[in-house]
Structure formats: structure tokens, C-alpha cells
Design a protein around this motif. Structure first.
Motif, PDB file in Angstrom:
ATOM      1  N   GLU A  67       0.838  -1.207   0.000  1.00 21.54           N
ATOM      2  CA  GLU A  67       0.000   0.000   0.000  1.00 21.54           C
ATOM      3  C   GLU A  67       0.872   1.256   0.000  1.00 21.54           C
ATOM      4  O   GLU A  67       0.568   2.236  -0.698  1.00 21.54           O
ATOM      5  CB  GLU A  67      -0.924   0.002   1.215  1.00 21.54           C
ATOM      6  N   TYR A  68       1.952   1.232   0.772  1.00 17.34           N
ATOM      7  CA  TYR A  68       2.853   2.390   0.793  1.00 17.34           C
ATOM      8  C   TYR A  68       3.453   2.636  -0.589  1.00 17.34           C
ATOM      9  O   TYR A  68       3.456   3.774  -1.092  1.00 17.34           O
ATOM     10  CB  TYR A  68       3.972   2.200   1.816  1.00 17.34           C
ATOM     11  N   PHE A  69       3.972   1.578  -1.207  1.00 15.14           N
ATOM     12  CA  PHE A  69       4.616   1.747  -2.519  1.00 15.14           C
ATOM     13  C   PHE A  69       3.617   2.200  -3.574  1.00 15.14           C
ATOM     14  O   PHE A  69       3.937   3.034  -4.427  1.00 15.14           O
ATOM     15  CB  PHE A  69       5.313   0.457  -2.945  1.00 15.14           C
ATOM     16  N   ALA A  70       2.393   1.671  -3.529  1.00 13.87           N
ATOM     17  CA  ALA A  70       1.363   2.112  -4.476  1.00 13.87           C
ATOM     18  C   ALA A  70       1.047   3.590  -4.268  1.00 13.87           C
ATOM     19  O   ALA A  70       0.929   4.358  -5.238  1.00 13.87           O
ATOM     20  CB  ALA A  70       0.102   1.270  -4.311  1.00 13.87           C
ATOM     21  N   GLY A  71       0.937   3.993  -3.003  1.00 16.51           N
ATOM     22  CA  GLY A  71       0.668   5.399  -2.697  1.00 16.51           C
ATOM     23  C   GLY A  71       1.819   6.293  -3.096  1.00 16.51           C
ATOM     24  O   GLY A  71       1.618   7.379  -3.661  1.00 16.51           O
ATOM     25  N   TYR A  72       3.046   5.844  -2.833  1.00 17.64           N
ATOM     26  CA  TYR A  72       4.225   6.651  -3.164  1.00 17.64           C
ATOM     27  C   TYR A  72       4.353   6.861  -4.673  1.00 17.64           C
ATOM     28  O   TYR A  72       4.594   7.991  -5.138  1.00 17.64           O
ATOM     29  CB  TYR A  72       5.492   5.989  -2.621  1.00 17.64           C
ATOM     30  N   LEU A 222      -5.965   3.903  -2.051  1.00 16.48           N
ATOM     31  CA  LEU A 222      -4.977   2.825  -2.056  1.00 16.48           C
ATOM     32  C   LEU A 222      -4.668   2.314  -0.649  1.00 16.48           C
ATOM     33  O   LEU A 222      -4.248   1.183  -0.475  1.00 16.48           O
ATOM     34  CB  LEU A 222      -3.678   3.313  -2.724  1.00 16.48           C
ATOM     35  N   THR A 223      -4.826   3.174   0.333  1.00 12.83           N
ATOM     36  CA  THR A 223      -4.633   2.769   1.731  1.00 12.83           C
ATOM     37  C   THR A 223      -5.459   3.671   2.630  1.00 12.83           C
ATOM     38  O   THR A 223      -5.597   4.865   2.353  1.00 12.83           O
ATOM     39  CB  THR A 223      -3.150   2.848   2.147  1.00 12.83           C
ATOM     40  N   GLN A 224      -6.021   3.105   3.677  1.00 14.68           N
ATOM     41  CA  GLN A 224      -6.780   3.903   4.640  1.00 14.68           C
ATOM     42  C   GLN A 224      -5.979   4.188   5.909  1.00 14.68           C
ATOM     43  O   GLN A 224      -6.525   4.633   6.913  1.00 14.68           O
ATOM     44  CB  GLN A 224      -8.087   3.187   5.010  1.00 14.68           C
ATOM     45  N   GLU A 225      -4.671   3.936   5.851  1.00 15.95           N
ATOM     46  CA  GLU A 225      -3.805   4.170   7.002  1.00 15.95           C
ATOM     47  C   GLU A 225      -3.210   5.580   6.937  1.00 15.95           C
ATOM     48  O   GLU A 225      -2.400   5.868   6.058  1.00 15.95           O
ATOM     49  CB  GLU A 225      -2.681   3.133   7.045  1.00 15.95           C
ATOM     50  N   LEU A 265      -6.330   8.324 -11.999  1.00 12.17           N
ATOM     51  CA  LEU A 265      -7.314   8.895 -11.076  1.00 12.17           C
ATOM     52  C   LEU A 265      -8.690   8.270 -11.269  1.00 12.17           C
ATOM     53  O   LEU A 265      -9.405   7.996 -10.300  1.00 12.17           O
ATOM     54  CB  LEU A 265      -7.391  10.408 -11.257  1.00 12.17           C
ATOM     55  N   ALA A 266      -9.075   8.041 -12.542  1.00 13.09           N
ATOM     56  CA  ALA A 266     -10.374   7.407 -12.806  1.00 13.09           C
ATOM     57  C   ALA A 266     -10.384   5.974 -12.271  1.00 13.09           C
ATOM     58  O   ALA A 266     -11.391   5.519 -11.702  1.00 13.09           O
ATOM     59  CB  ALA A 266     -10.660   7.406 -14.308  1.00 13.09           C
ATOM     60  N   PHE A 267      -9.261   5.268 -12.428  1.00  6.41           N
ATOM     61  CA  PHE A 267      -9.155   3.895 -11.914  1.00  6.41           C
ATOM     62  C   PHE A 267      -9.298   3.869 -10.390  1.00  6.41           C
ATOM     63  O   PHE A 267     -10.064   3.063  -9.835  1.00  6.41           O
ATOM     64  CB  PHE A 267      -7.808   3.301 -12.335  1.00  6.41           C
ATOM     65  N   ILE A 268      -8.567   4.781  -9.710  1.00  5.46           N
ATOM     66  CA  ILE A 268      -8.653   4.824  -8.251  1.00  5.46           C
ATOM     67  C   ILE A 268     -10.046   5.266  -7.816  1.00  5.46           C
ATOM     68  O   ILE A 268     -10.586   4.784  -6.812  1.00  5.46           O
ATOM     69  CB  ILE A 268      -7.576   5.755  -7.665  1.00  5.46           C
ATOM     70  N   GLY A 269     -10.652   6.197  -8.580  1.00  6.67           N
ATOM     71  CA  GLY A 269     -12.013   6.615  -8.271  1.00  6.67           C
ATOM     72  C   GLY A 269     -12.989   5.454  -8.334  1.00  6.67           C
ATOM     73  O   GLY A 269     -13.844   5.286  -7.455  1.00  6.67           O
ATOM     74  N   ALA A 270     -12.862   4.619  -9.384  1.00  3.46           N
ATOM     75  CA  ALA A 270     -13.718   3.436  -9.510  1.00  3.46           C
ATOM     76  C   ALA A 270     -13.451   2.457  -8.365  1.00  3.46           C
ATOM     77  O   ALA A 270     -14.383   1.847  -7.813  1.00  3.46           O
ATOM     78  CB  ALA A 270     -13.464   2.754 -10.850  1.00  3.46           C
ATOM     79  N   LYS A 271     -12.178   2.335  -7.976  1.00  7.63           N
ATOM     80  CA  LYS A 271     -11.817   1.461  -6.855  1.00  7.63           C
ATOM     81  C   LYS A 271     -12.475   1.941  -5.561  1.00  7.63           C
ATOM     82  O   LYS A 271     -12.973   1.132  -4.757  1.00  7.63           O
ATOM     83  CB  LYS A 271     -10.295   1.450  -6.695  1.00  7.63           C
ATOM     84  N   LEU A 272     -12.498   3.262  -5.362  1.00  8.67           N
ATOM     85  CA  LEU A 272     -13.135   3.824  -4.165  1.00  8.67           C
ATOM     86  C   LEU A 272     -14.642   3.581  -4.167  1.00  8.67           C
ATOM     87  O   LEU A 272     -15.234   3.278  -3.124  1.00  8.67           O
ATOM     88  CB  LEU A 272     -12.847   5.321  -4.080  1.00  8.67           C
ATOM     89  N   VAL A 273     -15.277   3.723  -5.323  1.00 13.45           N
ATOM     90  CA  VAL A 273     -16.723   3.485  -5.410  1.00 13.45           C
ATOM     91  C   VAL A 273     -17.033   2.022  -5.104  1.00 13.45           C
ATOM     92  O   VAL A 273     -18.000   1.717  -4.375  1.00 13.45           O
ATOM     93  CB  VAL A 273     -17.255   3.872  -6.805  1.00 13.45           C
ATOM     94  N   PRO A 299      -1.848  -5.247  -5.102  1.00 15.78           N
ATOM     95  CA  PRO A 299      -0.958  -5.622  -6.215  1.00 15.78           C
ATOM     96  C   PRO A 299      -1.517  -5.236  -7.580  1.00 15.78           C
ATOM     97  O   PRO A 299      -0.776  -4.766  -8.455  1.00 15.78           O
ATOM     98  CB  PRO A 299      -0.831  -7.137  -6.063  1.00 15.78           C
ATOM     99  N   VAL A 300      -2.830  -5.422  -7.769  1.00 12.59           N
ATOM    100  CA  VAL A 300      -3.445  -5.036  -9.041  1.00 12.59           C
ATOM    101  C   VAL A 300      -3.369  -3.523  -9.223  1.00 12.59           C
ATOM    102  O   VAL A 300      -3.036  -3.025 -10.315  1.00 12.59           O
ATOM    103  CB  VAL A 300      -4.908  -5.517  -9.105  1.00 12.59           C
ATOM    104  N   SER A 301      -3.660  -2.777  -8.166  1.00 15.44           N
ATOM    105  CA  SER A 301      -3.589  -1.312  -8.233  1.00 15.44           C
ATOM    106  C   SER A 301      -2.191  -0.849  -8.605  1.00 15.44           C
ATOM    107  O   SER A 301      -2.012   0.008  -9.482  1.00 15.44           O
ATOM    108  CB  SER A 301      -3.999  -0.697  -6.891  1.00 15.44           C
ATOM    109  N   LEU A 302      -1.184  -1.407  -7.932  1.00 20.57           N
ATOM    110  CA  LEU A 302       0.202  -1.017  -8.201  1.00 20.57           C
ATOM    111  C   LEU A 302       0.587  -1.349  -9.637  1.00 20.57           C
ATOM    112  O   LEU A 302       1.258  -0.555 -10.319  1.00 20.57           O
ATOM    113  CB  LEU A 302       1.136  -1.712  -7.212  1.00 20.57           C
ATOM    114  N   SER A 303       0.160  -2.518 -10.124  1.00 21.99           N
ATOM    115  CA  SER A 303       0.468  -2.923 -11.502  1.00 21.99           C
ATOM    116  C   SER A 303      -0.157  -1.968 -12.517  1.00 21.99           C
ATOM    117  O   SER A 303       0.486  -1.574 -13.499  1.00 21.99           O
ATOM    118  CB  SER A 303      -0.025  -4.350 -11.752  1.00 21.99           C
ATOM    119  N   VAL A 304      -1.415  -1.597 -12.283  1.00 27.87           N
ATOM    120  CA  VAL A 304      -2.104  -0.674 -13.197  1.00 27.87           C
ATOM    121  C   VAL A 304      -1.421   0.688 -13.193  1.00 27.87           C
ATOM    122  O   VAL A 304      -1.166   1.275 -14.260  1.00 27.87           O
ATOM    123  CB  VAL A 304      -3.590  -0.527 -12.804  1.00 27.87           C
TER     124      VAL A 304
END
Length: 327
Positions: A67-72, A222-225, A265-273, A299-304
Motif C-alpha cells: 500500500e505504501y509503494f502504491a501510494g508513493y 490505495l490505503t486507509q492508514e 485517477l479514474a481507476f482509483i475513483g472506480a476502486k473507491l466506489v 498488487p493489481v492497483s500497483l500494476s495498473v
């Protein structure tokens, strides 16, 4: 993820110490950094971010490490887009190159402070109301659409925003048209006037607020921490000054970066929904019950995210090279 108060304090002290070190070792004496200096320190700060990510992986496990690496990576990509806006601001106000480091570092510190506030507010909202994820997701999708709409001429759109802000600020400040080294105020005929340097700092600070409005919801997708959200933002912002001078003219060649970021951003937005539906408590959605929908793993998020950035960067450089060869 259990993060003690002492770990929070140590982290904040170390990050603040790195910014203080950056100021006294590079910014206090005005100069235009060389490509070698910018390259070395950009690599140092990226290495520090990676080492910290490996520490998170070791201390709290692979899930939080991922989650950290995806966020970074996401925040770093958004920061590169921010650099393009900084280039426009510096050009518009004709900031001397040797003084650009100071205003960039001050702007970055302001950005981290404002993001800290947004992170705290976001964490409180998420803990209190699960439906906030609907708002975050919708806002990111809206932002993605706006990025695509402005990709035709980003310089014109940014200059229009800056001109409106500049006119507004000049209503309340007495300003001078000339720089006085890297000072924010100067005296002319006994009057204390704001220099263009202060105007640049105000514009960058306002821009940082706009950046935080999409970057914080994006990383909360990507992370709620809060600890990971804060540190990913901090390490993404560190070294941004050096990256500004290192990339230089390369930013003009990243013609598809805005499109790539809009996809992310659209991908993460869809993930949040999807996450909001999974955690749903709204009475008018499925009777207030959770909706059984698939959730996108880290892992899927980071790959995308990495895949989109690689494709858009390569496509941008290929197009720029072909344009140069034709000319």
C-alpha cells in the motif's frame, strides 16, 4: 496497522530534519543547481523513500508495504505533473533561476503542511462515515475528466487561473514589479512593498491546495492508514525541488502525462466506489446493506499505476522524438 505516538513523532522529526538539511545545504546560498547535483540528490531521496518502504514491509507486513509503494508511486507521478505547473508559474513571473530553489522549497513545505491537514480531516471523515468513499471516488472521476478536457492546452488553462489569483491578491497587497534578490518584501521610497517573489509563493501555495484536493483522495483509495498516507506524501514531495531542475525541458516532452494521470485517477475513483459499495451503509443503496462487489487488490492497483505511467511516458517520448525528426 498499529503506529505508536513515538513512531509518529520520530517520523515527523526526521522528515522536518531532512527539509532543514535541504535548506541549509542547498538553498540558503542562491544558485542554479547543476544537472549532476540535481541528479544525485533526486536519487538520494528516491532511495530514502524505497528504504522506508522496505522498513514498512518488514515492520508491518507485505500488505501495508504494498500500500505504501502504491501510494508513493501515485503521489510521485502527481508531483511530476505539479512540476509542469511550477514551470509555467516560474516562466510567467520570470523568476531568476538562482532564486527558484528557495520558492520551490518553501512551496513544498507549505504543500506538506496543507496535506497534513487534509490527511487528518480525511481520516476523521472515513472513520466517522463510510459513505465518504463515494464522494472521494466521484471527485476523482470528475478530476480525471477535467484533466482530459484541459489536456488540449494546459498552459492556457493554468495561466488563466494564475491571472485571476494574481488580480485578487493585488487588491490586498501593495506590490513592486522588480525582484530584490530572493526577498519577499522590499522598500521603495520608504514604502514596504511585496516583491514578485511573494506573489509567486502565494500562487504556488494556492496551487498546492488544488493539488491536495485530488492527491489525498487518490491515496486514500490505495490505503486507509493515515501514517502511510502521510509518509507517502512526504517522501513524494522530498526531492521534488531537485527533480524540477533535473527534468527541465523533459517535462515538455511528456505530452501524454495528463492523460495517463487521468486514467490513474479514474481507476482509483472506480476502486473507491467499489469499496464504498462493499462497505455501504446508505439506506437508499441496497437497503443499507453491503453490496457484494469485487474489490481491487493492492498488487493489481500497483500494476495498473506503474503500467499506465510506463506506457504514457514511452508513448510521449516516442512522439516527441518523431516530432523532432520531422522538423
Amino acid at each position: 496497522m498499529d503506529v505508536s505516538v513515538s513512531v509518529w513523532l520520530i517520523t515527523c522529526v526526521v522528515i522536518l530534519g531532512l527539509f532543514v538539511f535541504d535548506f541549509f545545504s542547498h538553498v540558503r546560498v542562491p544558485h542554479a543547481p547543476s544537472l549532476k547535483e540535481s541528479g544525485i540528490w533526486s536519487a538520494v531521496y528516491i532511495a530514502l523513500a524505497i528504504v522506508f518502504g522496505l522498513f514498512v514491509w518488514w515492520k508491518w507486513g507485505s500488505t501495508f508495504g504494498g500500500e505504501y509503494f502504491a501510494g508513493y508511486v501515485t503521489e510521485k507521478a502527481l508531483s511530476v505533473d505539479n512540476l509542469f505547473v511550477f514551470v509555467i508559474i516560474m516562466a510567467k513571473f520570470a523568476v531568476p533561476r538562482e532564486y527558484q530553489q528557495k520558492v520551490l522549497l518553501l512551496g513544498i513545505v507549505m504543500a506538506l503542511g496543507m496535506r497534513g491537514i487534509f490527511i487528518a480531516v480525511g481520516a476523521a471523515a472515513i472513520n466517522a462515515y463510510s459513505w465518504v468513499f463515494y464522494l472521494f471516488g466521484a471527485f476523482l472521476i470528475f478530476t480525471a475528466v477535467e484533466l482530459v478536457r484541459e489536456s488540449d492546452d494546459p498552459v492556457e488553462h493554468e495561466e488563466q487561473r494564475e491571472s485571476r489569483l494574481e488580480r485578487f491578491v493585488k487588491r490586498f497587497l501593495r506590490t513592486h514589479d522588480s525582484y530584490d534578490r530572493d526577498k519577499l518584501f522590499t522598500r521603495v521610497n520608504g514604502k514596504r512593498l511585496a516583491t514578485p517573489m511573494l506573489m509567486v509563493l502565494i500562487v504556488i501555495g494556492f496551487t498546492d491546495v488544488l493539488f491536495a484536493l485530488d492527491s489525498i483522495p487518490a491515496i486514500y483509495g490505495l490505503t486507509q492508514e493515515p501514517y502511510l498516507v502521510f509518509t507517502a506524501n512526504a517522501f513524494a514531495l522530498m526531492g521534488l525541488r531537485q527533480l524540477y531542475f533535473l527534468l527541465g525541458g523533459l517535462l515538455d516532452r511528456l505530452v501524454y502525462l495528463s492523460i495517463g494521470l487521468s486514467i490513474i485517477l479514474a481507476f482509483i475513483g472506480a476502486k473507491l466506489v467499489l469499496h464504498a459499495l462493499h462497505e455501504n451503509t446508505l439506506p437508499f443503496v441496497n437497503g443499507g446493506e453491503h453490496v457484494s462487489v469485487p474489490e481491487i487488490s493492492t498488487p493489481v492497483s500497483l500494476s495498473v499505476i506503474v503500467g499506465v505511467l510506463v506506457i504514457t511516458t514511452v508513448a510521449s517520448l516516442v512522439r516527441s522524438r518523431s516530432a523532432v525528426s520531422k522538423s
